[in-house]
Design an enzyme around this catalytic site. Sequence first.
Site, PDB file in Angstrom:
ATOM      1  N   HIS A   1       0.817  -1.213   0.000  1.00 13.04           N
ATOM      2  CA  HIS A   1       0.000   0.000   0.000  1.00 13.04           C
ATOM      3  C   HIS A   1       0.851   1.262   0.000  1.00 13.04           C
ATOM      4  CE1 HIS A   1      -3.914   1.913   0.502  1.00 13.04           C
ATOM      5  NE2 HIS A   1      -3.388   2.708   1.417  1.00 13.04           N
TER       6      HIS A   1
ATOM      7  N   HIS B   1     -10.301   2.771  -1.092  1.00 12.50           N
ATOM      8  CA  HIS B   1     -10.512   2.366   0.302  1.00 12.50           C
ATOM      9  C   HIS B   1     -11.311   1.073   0.294  1.00 12.50           C
ATOM     10  CE1 HIS B   1     -10.084   4.470   4.401  1.00 12.50           C
ATOM     11  NE2 HIS B   1      -8.918   4.420   3.802  1.00 12.50           N
TER      12      HIS B   1
END
Length: 758
Positions: free
Chosen positions: A52, A99
């Site tokens: 990430h 998200h």
Amino acid sequence: MAETLLHEPEVTLELARQHGLTDEEYGWIVEKLGRTPTFTELGIYSVMWSEHCSYKNSIAVLKTLPREGPALLVGAGEENAGLVDIGDGLAVAFKIESHNHPSAVEPYQGAATGVGGIHRDIFTMGARPICALNSLRFGRLDNLRVRYLLDGVVRGIADYGNAFGVPTVAGEVYFDPSYEGNPLVNAMSVGIVRVGQTVSAAARGKGNLVYIVGSATGRDGIHGATFASEEITEESEAKRPSVQVGDPFTEKLLLEATLEAIRKGLIVGMQDMGAAGLTCSSCEMSARGKSGMVLHLERVPVREPDMTPYEIMLSESQERMLVVCEPEKAAELEEVFRKWDLHAACIGEVTDDGRVRVYWHGQLVADVEAEHLVLGGGAPVYYREARRPAYLDETLAFDPATLPDVTPETAGDVLLQLLGSPNIASKRWVFEQYDTMVRTNTVVGPGPSDAAVIRIKGTRKALAVKVDGNGRYVYLNPRRGGQIAVCEAARNVVCAGGRPVAITNCLNFGNPYKPEVYWTFKEAVAGIGDACRALETPVTGGNVSFYNENPQGAIFPTPTIGMLGVLEDVTRATTADFKQAGDHIYLLTPAAWLHRNDLGGSEYLAYVHGITAGDAPHLDLEEEKAVQQALLALIEAGLVRSAHDVADGGLAVCLAECVIFSPGLGARVELPGAPEVRLDALLFGEAQSRIVFTVAPEHEAEVARLLEGRPVQARRIGTVTDAERLELQVDGRPILNLERAQLVAPYETAIPSRMPTV
């Protein structure tokens, strides 16, 4: 190195594995440090080297994208968001991020904090957010959990965005079984700033002070970055603490305080605390500024008792920023944030040795080299094995001739069935929960338009913005699917009157360690690059979201494109609804375009026949560019009354939508047929580079003159009528004759009828 705190566990290889690090990566850490890392250092490395934050499995591929252009003011990845010069001393900051994992576990807060985080990326640069967009994908709506996820995500976006006071003006919502266990929630923000008045996300100036501003720090979101770097499993429900909790009212105060501090010249550098929190912001700002930091964590305002250095460094509590300020301006900076009732705590200072040193009540608990941790620096870079998926042989072998064609007697029923597909039907149930008009800049919002149009106050300019992507196309032909994602986003912006200038992207894929997934990722990125070079829309940055899998399998590979367009004259904003009876209806295509049996990957094939197969629709990038430039010339000349691109559901759905959007009006259409072309392909095929537009009859000659010499054809296919119905013939044979009310019913009720309890 000082002895680690007594209550911190002993760091071992097994503990490193639990933090998501490989054996080899742990060995590199020990080698670099020359010792065993402390527990806090292990946490720092684990989040900074997670997929990430480090993009370790994607950065080598991303560097192949076109990332330069005359309008770009910062390079891709250099700052918190892309920055594009739009003239008149103005710039646009914009970015899209995912998200997905948090929203799969806790849909309301996952979506809400996604909105908050992307807005912070914009205003940390000094730009005021003027609009938000989102791209959402879920499983089948007949699934109870999918309805729960959809409801939670939409409410989260609405509650945060509405309270924050930025309009949500455009988006897309798709449903497919491939997203059943792993929804996609991609959020985009767009902001305006004067050129030269931006702030860099870099720490510079030895002796300058480091502040944490905004909310207090809690335990929410710890290891959110590593959570987003692994597949969703049945155990993911136990990871709710990895999902952050947002407060839009605090974010509104933070926005105003931040912009005031920037206007007063109080800020040297600033970065949002998003993924990996204080760890990421301190390391990235230090590396970007070729500096370092000393941090004293006992000075960080916390909202929970007995927080450890490890927890404070890794917390992803929302509505926080890291700010660098000159000492002589510190008092004024503190006063600005105090006025807005926000924390502004000095927690350290900038150094010049390239290291981030972390202290806890005078004890050194972490000492790391910033450059060694960050994307493009010392973080690992991997080139994964890539292998073409075997399923492509089967899907490409599909022959539409094995299916029965529609007939003049059944075509109307099929069209109504498609209008009731949740992928095509009105998303009013979604966007009516959003405030689309706050701040009064929205010229064209959700509804009868291919893209949103936002006025830039004090000028004649406007922005046309759109998010787009089709995972089914990418699944069937990754490279062409990537090309189409860019082209359709640009085509939508053009249909609204905008000139496409740049993109941001959110690349949602499965596990990169699987060779078939990685091959698809590389091919899709190559396709995005092809289209961006052809359309001259460079990539300003974005986000990669891997590990979008669940125990049942991976999602469709889904690159989402956020397209930015500019209108020099806001009065040229164009919508898809018909304007006046008697107007001529045209179909704009490439000059050499012919109808073909282009049914592969279509909504018709998937929804009516339950088949996802065939090849992605035909696309020629030069033809696409010519069509877009032709329509833009017509719009800028003031000749186009309405424009709508042919996309999901094909030409019949495009025309039906134009009628649905136009109370009191209808359309009479005559199409030429071809002996070798199926009727379902003619009506519902999704061949690219086609736009339906309307023109007043007196401008017909001028349209022909403006298009003369261009490699396009604009065939007049019908007339806008004052009868509320869609009439369509092929070679003089009646095919469709449906009242507008018949079209509206399935289109408007498809989603609400499936959401009866929310």
